[in-house]
Design a protein around this motif. Structure first.
Motif, PDB file in Angstrom:
ATOM      1  N   PRO A 244      11.200   6.240 -34.400  1.00  0.00           N
ATOM      2  CA  PRO A 244      11.053   4.775 -34.174  1.00  0.00           C
ATOM      3  C   PRO A 244      12.410   3.996 -34.326  1.00  0.00           C
ATOM      4  O   PRO A 244      12.696   3.147 -33.905  1.00  0.00           O
ATOM      5  CB  PRO A 244      10.168   4.339 -35.310  1.00  0.00           C
ATOM      6  N   ASP A 245      13.381   4.759 -35.236  1.00  0.00           N
ATOM      7  CA  ASP A 245      14.750   4.103 -35.609  1.00  0.00           C
ATOM      8  C   ASP A 245      15.676   5.186 -35.470  1.00  0.00           C
ATOM      9  O   ASP A 245      15.908   5.874 -36.523  1.00  0.00           O
ATOM     10  CB  ASP A 245      14.627   3.363 -36.731  1.00  0.00           C
TER      11      ASP A 245
ATOM     12  N   TRP B 182      17.439  10.581 -41.475  1.00  0.00           N
ATOM     13  CA  TRP B 182      16.290  11.512 -41.494  1.00  0.00           C
ATOM     14  C   TRP B 182      16.383  12.718 -42.179  1.00  0.00           C
ATOM     15  O   TRP B 182      17.502  13.257 -42.019  1.00  0.00           O
ATOM     16  CB  TRP B 182      15.670  11.467 -40.080  1.00  0.00           C
ATOM     17  N   ALA B 183      15.302  13.265 -42.574  1.00  0.00           N
ATOM     18  CA  ALA B 183      15.293  14.534 -43.409  1.00  0.00           C
ATOM     19  C   ALA B 183      13.964  14.959 -42.641  1.00  0.00           C
ATOM     20  O   ALA B 183      13.254  14.576 -42.106  1.00  0.00           O
ATOM     21  CB  ALA B 183      15.058  14.541 -44.665  1.00  0.00           C
TER      22      ALA B 183
ATOM     23  N   PRO C 164      18.510   8.195 -29.294  1.00  0.00           N
ATOM     24  CA  PRO C 164      17.088   7.482 -28.891  1.00  0.00           C
ATOM     25  C   PRO C 164      16.568   8.536 -28.026  1.00  0.00           C
ATOM     26  O   PRO C 164      17.130   9.150 -27.333  1.00  0.00           O
ATOM     27  CB  PRO C 164      17.968   6.379 -28.406  1.00  0.00           C
ATOM     28  N   GLY C 165      15.309   8.169 -27.727  1.00  0.00           N
ATOM     29  CA  GLY C 165      14.451   8.921 -26.864  1.00  0.00           C
ATOM     30  C   GLY C 165      14.059  10.456 -27.680  1.00  0.00           C
ATOM     31  O   GLY C 165      13.974  10.365 -28.877  1.00  0.00           O
TER      32      GLY C 165
ATOM     33  N   LEU D 119       8.968  14.476 -40.599  1.00  0.00           N
ATOM     34  CA  LEU D 119      10.154  13.539 -40.683  1.00  0.00           C
ATOM     35  C   LEU D 119      10.194  12.708 -41.620  1.00  0.00           C
ATOM     36  O   LEU D 119       8.993  11.965 -41.609  1.00  0.00           O
ATOM     37  CB  LEU D 119      10.453  13.167 -39.201  1.00  0.00           C
ATOM     38  N   VAL D 120      11.120  12.705 -42.467  1.00  0.00           N
ATOM     39  CA  VAL D 120      11.101  11.532 -43.536  1.00  0.00           C
ATOM     40  C   VAL D 120      12.228  10.720 -43.310  1.00  0.00           C
ATOM     41  O   VAL D 120      13.221  11.367 -43.241  1.00  0.00           O
ATOM     42  CB  VAL D 120      11.057  12.318 -44.923  1.00  0.00           C
TER      43      VAL D 120
END
Length: 150
Positions: free
Chosen positions: A45-46, A51-52, A88-89, A146-147
């Motif tokens: 989303p962002d 991210w991890a 993105p995407g 994904l975190v």
């Protein structure tokens, strides 16, 4: 999932609905020791956030790549790794999982293949024979998540 290196033969690539122990998929996978590549496209989303990836359970090591960029190699818990910047995407996650040699050694001994270059003995000084070994669980068992990093 594509088996990319190892043996005694490379099992056929396949699409899986759920992660699990590859040694139970078929005879070729039961006997396989080597590396398999798990691929999955995803969006976030962002994409500007950090991210991890958490891999859940891995048997026995994993190398992670995102969009063709190596993120790192994991050889034990925690099976968590920060990811390079995402776009993105759609993004592509690739996890290369390597198992231990035990399944291949058991297959070689069941086939009575000449793989031992010198006399192997066990702790009781009996000739080494892995033919009766059950398959060791192998692969990416997950769950993979994904975190978002704060």
């Amino acid at each position: 999932v594509a088996f990319v290196a190892g043996g005694p033969v490379l099992p056929a690539p396949r699409t899986v609905d759920a992660l699990g122990d590859w040694s139970g998929w078929d005879d070729a996978c039961r006997d396989f020791s080597g590396t398999a590549c798990y691929r999955r496209a995803f969006t976030v989303p962002d994409p500007d956030a950090a991210w991890a990836v958490e891999l859940g359970e891995v048997l026995h090591s994993a190398r992670v790549r995102v969009n063709g960029v190596d993120a790192g190699t994991l050889v034990g818990r925690p099976w968590r790794l920060p990811l390079p910047p995402l776009r993105p995407g759609e993004n592509l996650l690739e996890v290369f999982v390597a198992n231990l040699d035990a399944n291949r050694l058991a297959a070689l001994d069941r086939a009575e293949a000449p793989w031992k270059r010198f006399l192997f003995v066990d702790a009781a000084y009996q000739p080494f024979d892995a033919s009766g070994w059950p398959p060791l669980p192998s692969g990416l068992l997950g769950p993979v998540r994904l975190v978002r990093l704060e």
